[in-house]
Design an enzyme around this catalytic site. Structure first.
Site, short mmCIF file in Angstrom:
data_model
loop_
_atom_site.label_atom_id
_atom_site.label_comp_id
_atom_site.label_asym_id
_atom_site.label_seq_id
_atom_site.Cartn_x
_atom_site.Cartn_y
_atom_site.Cartn_z
N ARG A 226 0.87 -1.18 0.00
CA ARG A 226 0.00 0.00 0.00
C ARG A 226 0.91 1.23 0.00
NH1 ARG A 226 -4.93 -2.25 1.48
NH2 ARG A 226 -4.83 -3.92 3.04
N HIS B 65 0.54 -0.78 15.18
CA HIS B 65 0.58 -1.62 13.98
C HIS B 65 1.81 -2.52 13.89
CE1 HIS B 65 0.85 -2.29 9.49
NE2 HIS B 65 -0.43 -2.52 9.69
N TYR C 80 0.39 5.36 11.96
CA TYR C 80 0.59 3.96 12.36
C TYR C 80 1.94 3.83 13.06
CZ TYR C 80 -3.10 2.33 9.10
OH TYR C 80 -4.28 2.11 8.45
N HIS D 12 3.28 -9.58 1.62
CA HIS D 12 2.95 -8.62 2.68
C HIS D 12 4.21 -8.10 3.35
CE1 HIS D 12 0.88 -7.45 6.59
NE2 HIS D 12 0.18 -6.81 5.66
#
Length: 687
Positions: free
Chosen positions: A373, A590, A466, A433
């Site tokens: 992202r 996070h 985050y 990820h």
């Protein structure tokens, strides 16, 4: 003991997390506007819950019905609906309380019936200049297929067009993607008042401007509604289709995916509710919720800064890492020693600057990076394009399956390819990820590699809210293995081994089991044994069971879990030695950190992976063991601050009570403020 009593259902645990967000909106120690923004966060989270978790449960019900075993899932569905309705009632009460508190601070969020004549004139002009071109009524008739073209999670006004005994219906999309949801009105006396109106209410006020001249009517009535769709994909692996084409079609599918929630204004007439339900194909298993006048409260995340400065959080200027100031460029600094950044306390600028330098540095030969992202106007993407233009060999691994960011990533993939960047996509069903980059640089006729391993995304925007770690290193023990990870990404089914990295799906489960089992052996031998974890979600039953075994063997376990937690602490003989807390505060917790006592020689891992089955077995994730003793100690210090929070920490328990951790006679510690102060002291320039 039956299995159902050993684990909390992950869906209920997730809703319990969102209730902690609602607690922040209720917390009067938080500034007023921040409390309103927490209502927006709660609403945004709930939207995602229905798109993903609730939709998944619906699919399980369909599968189980075919197998004749849907009773348990249906029971869970009822629990979810009951929990959501209760929380929504609390939400509505909080919103009304906050409106009153806003008014006491001269901030007025008015509706269309509360505006003066001058404001009415101004609004009609505003509508003509800014809004009218974005409004096209959708007429509802026998042939109208609402499922096909209603947008997911947009708010609509359902309009009754009444003439005598006849009623026609239309929908108006509230264009909050084009016009700000909050519009400042001209102030009235006293001048210190700050009136605002929602876009929804401007449309309600201007209904005549929309329909007059096209329809004959005696009255127009408008009621708000929204629909949430299933966000998952039906990703069939068609070998003749590229993943890019497949994802594009999947995005189109989402536009017509099945609705899973229908929320409507509580006083909407029954006939209109039934008409809309039928047109949307809303089943009994879908969540139908009668709500207030306004939906899409997620826009309240961006509630404007108005009024006095004490109505928002006090600024916490991001810290520069002083080590970089000692060197001409980032490479010299990192080659000298590993650097650890902790966002949002540290600035993300150091990473952006390093990649910018790499894009034109004549010594840099190649850059590899994976993006999951990225920000809308990503400077990282710009640097990769510039690097390619400057003749560097640039490889960007684009994760097209990053939920809710697929469309942006498809756009970036095309832009990068056009610039000459070598773009790689993940294999279907194997999301990437991990948060990695690798820069290869020619120094004194030798190739020196610089690596980034992080817990969060390469995203300038989220790095401001985050909490995440970035490890920057030139240590060959790590950089050589990061190189192997990129090779594995390009050839995902070729065997590869790692010594200092934990890599899913290659070895994470095996290593985690071994590390937990080692602590069990130490505890049974009477030696120092313990496990400390900071993660977002803990729902993998294999890992939960392993932690239960460790607790039963006497291993002391501390867990800080922000979101879902299937593990139930304090069960006699099973989890007596496990304590679980959760922190919700101004920053979203996070980062993922795993600590194993290891007889006093602690092993500390920073990871991109939560303890969920998908992260351990079905995604490419990377955890790095910290080798630098100073950095290891810094992470341990930060963990101690978090576990000593006496302001924002809650217990996670079987009852999902979200009880605040009692302060007792301990000093007041708000962990996020304390961490900032701790890092600020470390980052003071030497005198």
């Amino acid at each position: 003991m039956g299995q159902e009593k050993l684990y909390t259902e992950k869906e209920l645990s997730w809703l319990s997390f969102n209730e902690r967000v609602l607690q922040e909106a209720a917390d009067k120690s938080n500034p007023l506007i921040e409390r309103m923004r927490f209502l927006g966060i709660y609403s945004n989270n709930l939207d995602e819950f229905y798109k993903v978790r609730f939709a998944d449960l619906k699919r399980r019900i369909l599968i189980n019905e075919e197998q004749g075993s849907a009773v348990t899932s249906r029971h869970l569905l009822k629990k979810i609906q009951s929990k959501v309705v209760k929380a929504d009632q609390e939400f509505d009460g909080l919103y009304n309380d906050l409106l009153l508190e806003m008014a006491r601070n001269q901030i007025f969020l008015v509706n269309e019936r509360q505006i003066s004549e001058n404001q009415q004139t101004w609004l009609k002009q505003y509508f003509k200049q800014h809004l009218r071109q974005h409004i096209t009524p959708i007429l509802i008739n026998h042939d109208t297929n609402l499922v096909q073209f209603l947008k997911d999670d947009y708010t609509y006004l359902a309009v009754e067009i009444i003439r005598g005994q006849d009623i026609a219906y239309a929908l108006l999309e509230i264009p909050s993607d084009k016009i700000p949801r909050f519009v400042n009105l001209p102030p009235e006396a006293p001048r210190r008042r700050k009136p605002m109106i929602l876009l929804d209410n401007i449309l309600r006020f201007c209904l005549d401007e929309i329909f007059k001249g096209f329809f004959d009517y005696d009255a127009l009535n408008a009621y708000s509604m929204k629909m949430t769709r299933d966000a998952e994909y039906d990703l069939v692996t068609e070998m003749e289709s590229s993943l890019l084409e497949l994802m594009s079609s999947s995005l189109k599918q989402r536009l017509t995916a099945e609705p899973v929630r229908f929320v409507y204004q509580r006083d909407m007439p029954d006939e209109m509710v039934e008409l809309l339900r039928n047109k949307l194909g809303i089943s009994n298993d879908d969540s139908v919720i009668a709500g207030g006048r306004y939906h899409n409260f997620k826009d309240f995340i961006n509630f404007p800064n108005v009024g006095k400065s004490n109505l928002v959080n006090r600024p916490m200027p991001r810290l520069r890492h002083v080590w970089f100031d000692k060197f001409r460029n980032g490479f010299d600094a990192i080659r000298e020693q590993d650097v650890l950044l902790y966002y949002p306390y540290h600035t993300f600028e150091h990473v952006l600057e390093l990649l910018r330098q790499a894009s034109f540095d004549p010594s840099v030969l190649a850059i590899k990076i994976n993006i999951y992202r990225v920000a809308k106007d990503s400077r990282i993407i710009d640097s990769m394009i510039h690097a390619a233009h400057n003749g560097k060999k640039v490889t960007v691994v684009v994760e097209l399956q990053a939920r809710f960011d697929e469309e942006a990533n498809i756009h970036w993939a095309k832009s990068l390819t056009a610039a000459g960047v070598h773009v790689i996509f993940s294999a279907p069903g194997l999301k990437i990820h991990a948060k990695l980059f690798l820069i290869s640089r020619l120094e004194n006729d030798e190739i020196v590699r610089y690596a980034h391993i992080g817990t969060g995304n390469f995203n300038e925007k989220t790095a401001r809210i985050y909490t995440d770690y970035s490890l920057l290193t030139a240590d060959a023990r790590i950089t050589n293995e990061v190189r192997r990870v990129f090779n594995f990404i390009e050839n995902p089914y070729r065997p590869v081994t790692f010594d200092n990295l934990m890599v899913s799906p290659q070895n994470s489960r095996l290593i985690l089991y071994q590390l937990i089992d080692q602590e069990i052996i130490h505890a049974q031998a009477g030696e120092s044994a313990g496990i400390t974890l900071k993660i977002n979600n803990l729902v993998d039953k294999g890992l939960v069971d392993r932690l239960y075994s460790a607790s039963s063997a006497g291993v002391k376990i501390r867990l800080l879990v922000r979101g879902m937690c299937s593990l139930i602490p304090n069960m006699p003989g099973i989890s007596d030695n496990i304590q679980v807390t959760s922190i919700v505060d101004r920053f979203l917790e996070h980062d993922r950190v795993y600590v194993f006592e290891n007889k006093g020689d602690k092993l500390v891992y920073l990871s991109s992976a939560d303890w969920m089955t998908r992260n351990i077995d079905y995604r490419i994730e990377v955890a790095v063991s910290l080798l630098d003793p100073k950095l290891k100690q810094r992470v341990l210090d930060i963990l101690e601050i978090l576990f000593n929070d006496t302001v924002k920490a809650r217990y996670i328990d079987k009852e999902l009570s979200n009880r605040y951790v009692p302060r007792g006679n301990r000093r007041k510690v708000r962990a996020q403020i304390a961490i900032y102060d701790y890092l600020k002291a470390l980052e003071q320039p030497e005198q």
